[in-house]
Write a protein that holds these residues in place. Structure first.
Motif, mmCIF file in Angstrom:
data_model
loop_
_atom_site.group_PDB
_atom_site.id
_atom_site.type_symbol
_atom_site.label_atom_id
_atom_site.label_comp_id
_atom_site.label_asym_id
_atom_site.label_seq_id
_atom_site.Cartn_x
_atom_site.Cartn_y
_atom_site.Cartn_z
ATOM 1 N N ARG A 106 -5.813 -12.139 0.901
ATOM 2 C CA ARG A 106 -6.754 -12.011 -0.205
ATOM 3 C C ARG A 106 -7.940 -12.951 -0.020
ATOM 4 N N ILE A 143 -12.437 -7.511 -2.630
ATOM 5 C CA ILE A 143 -11.706 -6.576 -1.785
ATOM 6 C C ILE A 143 -12.711 -5.848 -0.912
ATOM 7 N N HIS A 144 -12.479 -5.876 0.410
ATOM 8 C CA HIS A 144 -13.350 -5.211 1.377
ATOM 9 C C HIS A 144 -12.653 -3.976 1.925
ATOM 10 N N VAL A 145 -13.359 -2.869 1.942
ATOM 11 C CA VAL A 145 -12.877 -1.652 2.598
ATOM 12 C C VAL A 145 -14.075 -1.054 3.317
ATOM 13 N N TYR A 159 -17.424 -3.224 -0.939
ATOM 14 C CA TYR A 159 -16.603 -4.284 -1.518
ATOM 15 C C TYR A 159 -16.653 -4.186 -3.034
ATOM 16 N N ILE A 218 -13.175 0.724 -5.490
ATOM 17 C CA ILE A 218 -12.687 -0.059 -4.358
ATOM 18 C C ILE A 218 -11.163 -0.049 -4.311
ATOM 19 N N GLU A 276 -10.217 3.252 -2.757
ATOM 20 C CA GLU A 276 -10.481 3.208 -1.318
ATOM 21 C C GLU A 276 -9.413 2.380 -0.600
ATOM 22 N N GLN A 277 -9.008 1.270 -1.215
ATOM 23 C CA GLN A 277 -7.975 0.420 -0.628
ATOM 24 C C GLN A 277 -6.644 1.172 -0.562
ATOM 25 N N ARG A 278 -6.308 1.904 -1.627
ATOM 26 C CA ARG A 278 -5.067 2.666 -1.651
ATOM 27 C C ARG A 278 -5.061 3.725 -0.552
ATOM 28 N N GLU A 301 -6.804 3.690 2.238
ATOM 29 C CA GLU A 301 -6.728 3.002 3.533
ATOM 30 C C GLU A 301 -5.294 2.565 3.837
ATOM 31 N N GLN A 302 -4.603 2.035 2.832
ATOM 32 C CA GLN A 302 -3.214 1.603 3.035
ATOM 33 C C GLN A 302 -2.302 2.789 3.329
#
Length: 129
Positions: A22, A46-48, A52, A91, A94-96, A98-99
């Motif tokens: 983090r 949070i960066h994706v 961000y 964001i 987008e993070q979800r 990407e994961q």
């Protein structure tokens, strides 16, 4: 040397990278001999990709052993970033995504190794140290 040299950085804006990946940005209000930090007006960034988002977190106490990197932010250059700021909801989505993609890729790797007769130990069974 050590944390005593950070006394001059009190009340300045800092970026803190934690051991779990983090990124926190806030004003350094206190530090002790163990590098425990108190951050004020903290946001979790949070960066994706090239985007961000900042999630407001308020006052944040960070145990020193979790700090990987601590650095002062140059307020004049802070807005000169090639990254695009987006909403918290965008964001997080987008993070979800990407994961999920990363998990699918990992499943394919494990499957390919199994087909070749190899096994990979699960990450949660490995010793962290």
């Amino acid at each position: 040397p050590g944390t005593a040299s950070l006394i001059q950085d009190i009340d300045k804006k800092h970026l803190v990278l934690l051991r779990d990946g983090r990124t926190l940005i806030g004003y350094l209000r206190s530090i002790d001999q163990f590098a425990n930090l108190v951050l004020h007006q903290t946001v979790e960034r949070i960066h994706v990709g090239k985007k961000y988002g900042d999630i407001p977190r308020g006052i944040f106490v960070v145990r020193g052993e979790n700090v990987v990197l601590l650095g002062e932010i140059d307020l004049e250059k802070e807005s000169d970033t090639p990254l695009q700021q987006v909403s918290i909801e965008e964001i997080l989505e987008e993070q979800r995504v990407e994961q999920q993609a990363k998990q699918e890729s990992e499943k394919l790797k494990v499957q390919a190794l199994k087909e070749r007769g190899l096994s990979v130990p699960r990450a949660d069974t490995l010793d962290e140290y």
